[in-house]
Design a protein around this motif. Structure first.
Motif, mmCIF file in Angstrom:
data_model
loop_
_atom_site.group_PDB
_atom_site.id
_atom_site.type_symbol
_atom_site.label_atom_id
_atom_site.label_comp_id
_atom_site.label_asym_id
_atom_site.label_seq_id
_atom_site.Cartn_x
_atom_site.Cartn_y
_atom_site.Cartn_z
ATOM 1 N N MET A 1 0.926 -1.103 -0.001
ATOM 2 C CA MET A 1 -0.103 0.138 -0.002
ATOM 3 C C MET A 1 0.894 1.286 0.050
ATOM 4 O O MET A 1 1.858 1.224 0.515
ATOM 5 N N SER A 2 0.238 2.338 -0.654
ATOM 6 C CA SER A 2 0.989 3.524 -0.610
ATOM 7 C C SER A 2 1.664 4.172 0.831
ATOM 8 O O SER A 2 2.698 4.609 0.787
ATOM 9 N N GLU A 3 0.696 3.906 1.624
ATOM 10 C CA GLU A 3 0.963 4.473 3.098
ATOM 11 C C GLU A 3 2.141 3.524 3.768
ATOM 12 O O GLU A 3 2.438 4.236 4.636
ATOM 13 N N GLN A 4 2.293 2.280 3.395
ATOM 14 C CA GLN A 4 3.317 1.572 3.818
ATOM 15 C C GLN A 4 4.694 1.616 3.136
ATOM 16 O O GLN A 4 5.690 1.000 3.726
ATOM 17 N N MET A 5 4.493 2.264 1.949
ATOM 18 C CA MET A 5 5.966 2.477 1.213
ATOM 19 C C MET A 5 6.824 3.795 1.894
ATOM 20 O O MET A 5 6.217 4.484 2.325
ATOM 21 N N SER A 6 8.083 3.543 1.949
ATOM 22 C CA SER A 6 8.734 4.391 2.360
ATOM 23 C C SER A 6 8.919 5.721 1.364
ATOM 24 O O SER A 6 8.322 5.687 0.192
ATOM 25 N N PRO A 7 9.200 6.919 1.889
ATOM 26 C CA PRO A 7 9.139 8.202 1.004
ATOM 27 C C PRO A 7 9.917 7.961 -0.119
ATOM 28 O O PRO A 7 9.705 8.249 -1.313
ATOM 29 N N ALA A 8 11.253 7.450 0.000
ATOM 30 C CA ALA A 8 12.011 6.913 -1.118
ATOM 31 C C ALA A 8 11.419 5.853 -2.137
ATOM 32 O O ALA A 8 11.473 6.289 -3.345
ATOM 33 N N ASP A 9 10.562 5.050 -1.760
ATOM 34 C CA ASP A 9 9.970 4.191 -2.659
ATOM 35 C C ASP A 9 8.867 4.819 -3.493
ATOM 36 O O ASP A 9 8.771 4.644 -4.626
ATOM 37 N N ARG A 10 8.215 5.828 -2.780
ATOM 38 C CA ARG A 10 6.961 6.505 -3.362
ATOM 39 C C ARG A 10 7.560 7.583 -4.501
ATOM 40 O O ARG A 10 6.957 7.596 -5.466
ATOM 41 N N ALA A 11 8.804 8.024 -4.180
ATOM 42 C CA ALA A 11 9.556 9.058 -5.137
ATOM 43 C C ALA A 11 10.005 7.909 -6.260
ATOM 44 O O ALA A 11 10.022 8.584 -7.431
ATOM 45 N N LYS A 12 10.494 6.772 -6.069
ATOM 46 C CA LYS A 12 11.171 6.077 -6.994
ATOM 47 C C LYS A 12 9.926 5.369 -8.071
ATOM 48 O O LYS A 12 10.029 5.502 -9.338
ATOM 49 N N TYR A 13 8.898 5.141 -7.378
ATOM 50 C CA TYR A 13 7.781 4.677 -7.959
ATOM 51 C C TYR A 13 7.330 5.539 -9.048
ATOM 52 O O TYR A 13 6.861 5.695 -10.207
ATOM 53 N N ALA A 14 7.115 6.986 -8.732
ATOM 54 C CA ALA A 14 6.575 8.339 -9.327
ATOM 55 C C ALA A 14 7.560 8.338 -10.512
ATOM 56 O O ALA A 14 6.869 8.629 -11.689
ATOM 57 N N ALA A 15 8.821 8.456 -10.252
ATOM 58 C CA ALA A 15 9.617 8.591 -11.699
ATOM 59 C C ALA A 15 9.557 7.491 -12.566
ATOM 60 O O ALA A 15 9.556 7.681 -13.550
ATOM 61 N N ALA A 16 9.567 6.073 -12.103
ATOM 62 C CA ALA A 16 9.411 5.118 -13.094
ATOM 63 C C ALA A 16 8.053 5.168 -13.651
ATOM 64 O O ALA A 16 8.197 4.812 -14.845
ATOM 65 N N HIS A 17 7.145 5.380 -13.038
ATOM 66 C CA HIS A 17 5.773 5.271 -13.510
ATOM 67 C C HIS A 17 5.490 6.354 -14.823
ATOM 68 O O HIS A 17 5.128 6.263 -15.828
ATOM 69 N N ARG A 18 6.273 7.513 -14.488
ATOM 70 C CA ARG A 18 6.285 8.630 -15.526
ATOM 71 C C ARG A 18 7.116 8.104 -16.787
ATOM 72 O O ARG A 18 6.922 8.579 -17.889
ATOM 73 N N ALA A 19 8.497 7.514 -16.455
ATOM 74 C CA ALA A 19 9.233 7.214 -17.487
ATOM 75 C C ALA A 19 8.375 6.056 -18.495
ATOM 76 O O ALA A 19 8.787 6.059 -19.606
ATOM 77 N N ALA A 20 7.653 5.202 -17.867
ATOM 78 C CA ALA A 20 7.187 4.015 -18.690
ATOM 79 C C ALA A 20 6.247 4.622 -19.598
ATOM 80 O O ALA A 20 6.202 4.283 -20.887
ATOM 81 N N ALA A 21 5.748 5.848 -19.720
ATOM 82 C CA ALA A 21 5.012 6.454 -20.645
ATOM 83 C C ALA A 21 5.805 7.025 -22.009
ATOM 84 O O ALA A 21 5.107 7.273 -23.161
ATOM 85 N N PHE A 22 6.958 6.843 -21.768
ATOM 86 C CA PHE A 22 7.772 7.261 -23.126
ATOM 87 C C PHE A 22 8.262 6.094 -23.898
ATOM 88 O O PHE A 22 8.650 6.109 -24.832
ATOM 89 N N VAL A 23 7.729 4.754 -23.446
ATOM 90 C CA VAL A 23 7.923 3.689 -24.188
ATOM 91 C C VAL A 23 6.586 3.472 -25.133
ATOM 92 O O VAL A 23 5.528 3.791 -24.884
ATOM 93 N N GLU A 24 6.837 3.297 -26.574
ATOM 94 C CA GLU A 24 5.909 3.292 -27.720
ATOM 95 C C GLU A 24 5.862 1.753 -28.247
ATOM 96 O O GLU A 24 6.761 1.251 -28.137
ATOM 97 N N ASP A 25 4.818 1.692 -28.677
ATOM 98 C CA ASP A 25 4.570 0.362 -29.561
ATOM 99 C C ASP A 25 5.954 0.282 -30.735
ATOM 100 O O ASP A 25 6.061 1.148 -31.457
ATOM 101 N N GLY A 26 6.426 -0.990 -30.646
ATOM 102 C CA GLY A 26 7.381 -1.374 -31.565
ATOM 103 C C GLY A 26 8.936 -0.915 -31.262
ATOM 104 O O GLY A 26 9.694 -1.344 -31.843
ATOM 105 N N MET A 27 9.087 -0.420 -30.192
ATOM 106 C CA MET A 27 10.398 0.240 -29.355
ATOM 107 C C MET A 27 11.223 -0.918 -29.257
ATOM 108 O O MET A 27 10.709 -1.879 -28.826
ATOM 109 N N ARG A 28 12.446 -0.773 -29.296
ATOM 110 C CA ARG A 28 13.461 -1.561 -28.702
ATOM 111 C C ARG A 28 13.966 -0.739 -27.411
ATOM 112 O O ARG A 28 14.483 0.389 -27.594
ATOM 113 N N VAL A 29 13.961 -1.181 -26.101
ATOM 114 C CA VAL A 29 14.095 -0.871 -25.033
ATOM 115 C C VAL A 29 14.987 -1.287 -23.999
ATOM 116 O O VAL A 29 14.877 -2.568 -23.875
#
Length: 262
Positions: A1-29
């Motif tokens: 749960m988000s309230e059980q995540m550490s502040p660092a984990d919440r920050a990591k999740y936010a950065a990773a989730h936003r970066a995932a939006a840069f991946v498009e169909d057919g890409m090599r990643v």
């Protein structure tokens, strides 16, 4: 749960989730290694299930490869991919010049090869990884096992003329034995405190016999996405010389992402 995540984990999740939006169909990643990259892999797996996203990925470690397979992500070798559209990876430190220290997870060699074989590299990290000057995090240097102690002495001699604050070199251990990378090499961690000239140090270290690669990533990163514990993210683009902010909804109680948090 988000309230059980550490502040660092919440920050990591936010950065990773936003970066995932840069991946498009057919890409090599390229998929990085480490705790922040683990959030990325999970986010990309969820996009595949929810949106039908399809792409091929080159993992930078066995650990990342195993997680990607669990998510149903199609994996290929770098030889099969030929060239990558994008690599997304974490960092142990980053500065305002987009210089990085990487290799805390022991995958720096594959990470640097994959990043260098990409059109763009996006670094994802919690904001606590930003530093005014690199060096507080020990700099990993990958060396071949043969003669590694002689290589360590050569590194120590080289550091005497380097613009650094400390010069202690320690072999990385695992269970009392030398840590072994996926490529069968050892890692020496350089406790430097401050690195005055990252580009010069990277070049000098790689000239030492026995050194395979070092964890200084210079002129490789194109964008940094820094996450905050409240879900804010800051996107810094090196080419555009600009930054923008966004907000990411953190996982709700019972969300499938909660099992990654430590």
């Amino acid at each position: 749960m988000s309230e059980q995540m550490s502040p660092a984990d919440r920050a990591k999740y936010a950065a990773a989730h936003r970066a995932a939006a840069f991946v498009e169909d057919g890409m090599r990643v390229g998929l990085g290694t480490g705790s922040t990259a683990a959030w990325l892999v999970r986010s990309l797996g969820q996009r595949q299930r929810d949106e039908g996203l399809r792409f091929r990925a080159v993992p930078t470690s066995q650990r990342t490869a195993e997680q990607a397979r669990e998510e149903g992500i199609a994996l290929v070798t770098l030889e099969e991919a030929g060239w990558l559209d994008l690599t997304i990876d974490g960092a142990d430190e980053f500065d305002a010049e987009f210089n990085l220290i990487k290799g805390g997870g022991g995958a720096l060699l594959r990470e640097k090869i994959v990043a260098a074989a990409s059109e763009r590299m996006i670094v994802i990290a919690d904001i606590g990884k930003e530093v005014g000057r690199l060096g507080a995090f020990p700099l990993p240097v990958e060396v071949i096992p043969f003669g590694w102690q002689a290589t360590q002495r050569l590194i120590e001699e080289t550091l005497e003329a380097a613009d650094v604050l400390g010069r202690e070199v320690r072999p990385r251990l695992a269970g009392g034995q030398p840590f072994v990378t996926d490529e069968g090499n050892y890692i020496l961690d350089l406790h430097l405190g401050r690195i005055g000239q990252p580009r010069r140090l990277a070049m000098v270290l790689n000239q030492i016999p026995g050194v395979v690669e070092n964890g200084l990533f210079v002129d490789i990163c194109d964008m940094v996405i820094a996450g905050y514990a409240d879900g804010r993210v800051e996107l810094r683009d090196r080419d555009r010389g600009a930054s923008q902010q966004d907000n990411i909804e953190l996982p709700r109680p019972g969300n499938l992402f909660s099992d990654i948090a430590e």
